[in-house]
Design a protein around this motif. Structure first.
Motif, PDB file in Angstrom:
ATOM      1  N   SER A  26       2.097  -2.895   3.366  1.00 17.78           N
ATOM      2  CA  SER A  26       1.323  -3.665   4.344  1.00 17.78           C
ATOM      3  C   SER A  26       1.570  -3.269   5.791  1.00 17.78           C
ATOM      4  O   SER A  26       0.716  -3.514   6.656  1.00 17.78           O
ATOM      5  N   THR A  27       2.715  -2.662   6.092  1.00 23.35           N
ATOM      6  CA  THR A  27       3.055  -2.420   7.498  1.00 23.35           C
ATOM      7  C   THR A  27       2.986  -0.960   7.926  1.00 23.35           C
ATOM      8  O   THR A  27       2.772  -0.676   9.106  1.00 23.35           O
ATOM      9  N   GLU A  33       6.207  -4.215  -0.969  1.00 22.61           N
ATOM     10  CA  GLU A  33       5.059  -4.887  -0.358  1.00 22.61           C
ATOM     11  C   GLU A  33       5.063  -4.689   1.160  1.00 22.61           C
ATOM     12  O   GLU A  33       4.008  -4.480   1.776  1.00 22.61           O
TER      13      GLU A  33
END
Length: 241
Positions: free
Chosen positions: A26-27, A22
């Motif tokens: 997301s980053t 995740e």
């Protein structure tokens, strides 16, 4: 009484994988870097928890007839009996005889990614593999039959709704030949594997899928036993050219 909890340990293994995937999703914005990071999460999982006879790497697979697979995100291969693994300018090239399983790693599961994974798996299974007779003190065993090469898809999530449902199953069942996928883990949603009926799948939604998938994979690798005895001379024949 011990303060340890097996449930907590196994749950924590999954939670760590899901959290890392995740975070990657997301980053990291660059697609290539994001893909490399996701592959690293899965490779680390396999290298940490599979028995030491197995190794996982991003690699190409080659056969003794000079055929190469496409680049495979995650190759699980034998490191105990395989006599050579090529390292060339940062690339890893593995002989086809040593391969146990190959996986495509993506951010999410969808029709295009399932088809792409099937194509990657097919490029490995179509390679030629040798198997020599095995000498022992009392004589010689016949060549070991070739073990199945398992193929699969690894993702963080799914583009389908429901995440693991008929759309996924339809995509999987579209390929019954060399590109058939045997396993898959959608870490945020569940995992799947071939059922006893070769044309069907068993789906497990929810729970702690990364851990459950890892255990299922290990149980299948146990059934594969050991890779065949590779014919080194078949590869060395290219030295004469």
């Amino acid at each position: 009484m011990s303060d340890w909890s097996l449930e907590s340990i196994l749950s924590g293994l999954h939670d760590d994988i899901e959290r890392r995937l995740e975070t990657v999703r997301s980053t990291i914005k660059h697609p290539g870097t994001k893909g490399d990071a996701s592959e690293t999460v899965w490779i680390d999982l396999f290298n940490k928890y599979l028995p030491s006879r197995y190794k996982a790497d991003k690699a190409h697979v080659v056969d003794s007839k000079n055929n190469f697979s496409q680049q495979i995100d995650v190759v699980i291969y034998d490191r105990q009996y395989t006599p050579f693994i090529f390292h060339f300018e940062g690339q890893i090239i593995i002989p086809a005889e040593s391969v146990y399983a190959v996986f495509e790693a993506k951010q999410s599961a969808n029709l295009d990614h399932v088809k792409y994974a099937q194509e990657k798996v097919q490029s490995v299974r179509r390679l030629h593999r040798t198997s020599l007779p095995i000498p022992y003190a009392g004589g010689t065993y016949p060549p070991k039959p070739l073990i199945p090469i398992y193929g699969g898809l690894l993702t963080f999530e799914s583009d389908w709704s429901p995440a693991i449902g008929n759309s996924l199953l339809t995509a999987l069942k579209s390929e019954k030949g060399d590109g058939k996928l045997d396993f898959g883990c959608l870490a945020a949603h569940g995992y799947f594997h071939s059922s006893y009926d070769a044309n069907d799948y068993t789906v497990h939604a929810g729970g702690k899928p990364a851990t459950a998938f890892l255990f299922k994979l290990i149980s299948q690798l146990q059934l594969s036993a050991t890779v065949p005895m590779i014919d080194i001379q078949a590869y060395s024949s290219w030295l004469n050219n």
